[in-house]
Write an enzyme that holds these catalytic residues in place. Structure first.
Site, PDB file in Angstrom:
ATOM      1  N   HIS A 138       0.763  -1.175  -0.020  1.00 24.81           N
ATOM      2  CA  HIS A 138      -0.101   0.023   0.065  1.00 24.81           C
ATOM      3  C   HIS A 138       0.807   1.266   0.002  1.00 24.81           C
ATOM      4  CE1 HIS A 138      -3.502   2.450   1.285  1.00 24.81           C
ATOM      5  NE2 HIS A 138      -2.774   3.307   1.780  1.00 24.81           N
ATOM      6  N   GLU A 139       1.898   1.271   0.958  1.00 25.45           N
ATOM      7  CA  GLU A 139       2.855   2.401   1.012  1.00 25.45           C
ATOM      8  C   GLU A 139       3.629   2.727  -0.224  1.00 25.45           C
ATOM      9  OE1 GLU A 139       2.851   4.834   3.346  1.00 25.45           O
ATOM     10  OE2 GLU A 139       1.103   3.624   4.065  1.00 25.45           O
ATOM     11  N   HIS A 142       1.632   4.213  -2.958  1.00 27.51           N
ATOM     12  CA  HIS A 142       1.545   5.691  -2.728  1.00 27.51           C
ATOM     13  C   HIS A 142       2.407   6.378  -3.510  1.00 27.51           C
ATOM     14  CE1 HIS A 142      -2.023   6.483  -0.346  1.00 27.51           C
ATOM     15  NE2 HIS A 142      -1.591   5.920   0.593  1.00 27.51           N
ATOM     16  N   GLU A 201      -6.153   7.097  -1.522  1.00 30.25           N
ATOM     17  CA  GLU A 201      -6.257   5.834  -1.048  1.00 30.25           C
ATOM     18  C   GLU A 201      -6.875   4.457  -1.722  1.00 30.25           C
ATOM     19  OE1 GLU A 201      -5.230   4.780   2.462  1.00 30.25           O
ATOM     20  OE2 GLU A 201      -4.358   6.804   1.945  1.00 30.25           O
TER      21      GLU A 201
HETATM   22 ZN   LIG Z   1      -2.673   5.012   2.088  1.00 30.15          ZN
END
Ligand SMILES: [Zn+2]
Length: 267
Positions: A138-139, A142, A201
């Site tokens: 997830h990071e 981003h 997100e």
């Molecule tokens: Zn996030």
């Protein structure tokens, strides 16, 4: 006359901001970009090194190796994914690093260029390599979707009146650094953290699941991780939740991304 000037000024700003919008290469969404990749990468390298100097890196070699192992696997998946989409140039200048900081906070972030920091306080929530792959996937999503460029640009508009990063660094170094650190939820005592927005997100969840699946981790583990995260009551919610606001819809959405992610998953 004055009115006319104001009008054309507003028009100029609008034209400038439109020009400054670029496409997220991974998703085709337009994003505000007042900050060049090279500026982001050099700022990132400096701030990351400073963070390593000022904080205690974990002395637990087992956990540190876990972070580096899972990180490398996700890195390889990202490299393969970008090559497959003929976008390898988007990763130019990346200097991947994966570190574990000794810190009770449940937190993790990835600065531009693949500079990842996992906080030891998030390991009880991730539980194992697969859970850690949820967070790191997830990071990293981003970072490769260039969300920080977008957030930095928005923060520069809001706080320094649309000044580009190069100029902001020359003129307002301390304030610019502070904006940077709040973007990642580092040194939050300085001010409010800037949470990722809903679109960012959703992008990071979707891409993160694909990356972890390609790296050989079952993406279904994301559901359990976000459930544990959102059930962690107490007086102070985990730091991770302040930069990554979560609600019931999030898990719902993650479920809807699962069929796509599972196509990439090979046991
Ligand atoms: Zn996030």
């Amino acid at each position: 006359m004055k009115k006319l000037q104001t009008g054309s000024f507003v028009f100029l700003i609008a034209a400038f901001l439109f020009q400054a919008c670029s496409l997220v290469p991974l998703t085709g969404r337009r994003q505000l970009s007042l900050v060049s990749d090279s500026e982001m990468l050099s700022m990132s390298a400096g701030q990351y090194d400073q963070f390593k100097k000022e904080n205690k890196m974990s002395s637990d070699s087992g956990e540190t190796n876990e972070v580096k192992r899972v990180g490398r696997n996700i890195q390889n998946a990202v490299t393969t994914y970008f090559a497959g989409h003929k976008m390898s140039q988007e990763l130019n200048g990346f200097a991947w690093e994966f570190n574990l900081v000794e810190n009770k906070e449940a937190n993790a972030w990835c600065m531009p260029g693949g500079k990842v920091m996992v906080y030891s306080g998030i390991l009880p929530f991730t539980q194992n390599d697969t859970g850690l792959a949820v967070v790191m996937g997830h990071e990293i999503a981003h970072a490769v979707a260039k969300h920080s460029n977008e957030r930095m640009s928005q923060a520069l508009v809001a706080q320094l009146g649309g000044m580009g990063l190069g100029l902001a660094l020359k003129q307002e170094t301390q304030k610019t650094q502070q904006i940077w650190m709040t973007l990642f939820g580092v040194g939050v005592q300085l001010g409010a953290v800037l949470p990722y927005n809903r679109l960012q997100e959703a992008e990071a969840d979707r891409l993160g699941l694909i990356f972890m699946a390609m790296a050989g981790y079952d993406p279904n583990a994301a559901i359990g991780f976000w459930q544990r995260m959102s059930q962690s009551g107490g007086a102070k919610p985990p730091e991770f939740l302040s930069t990554h606001p979560s609600d019931k819809n999030r898990i719902q959405k993650i479920r809807s991304y699962m069929p796509e992610a599972m196509k990439y998953y090979k046991k």
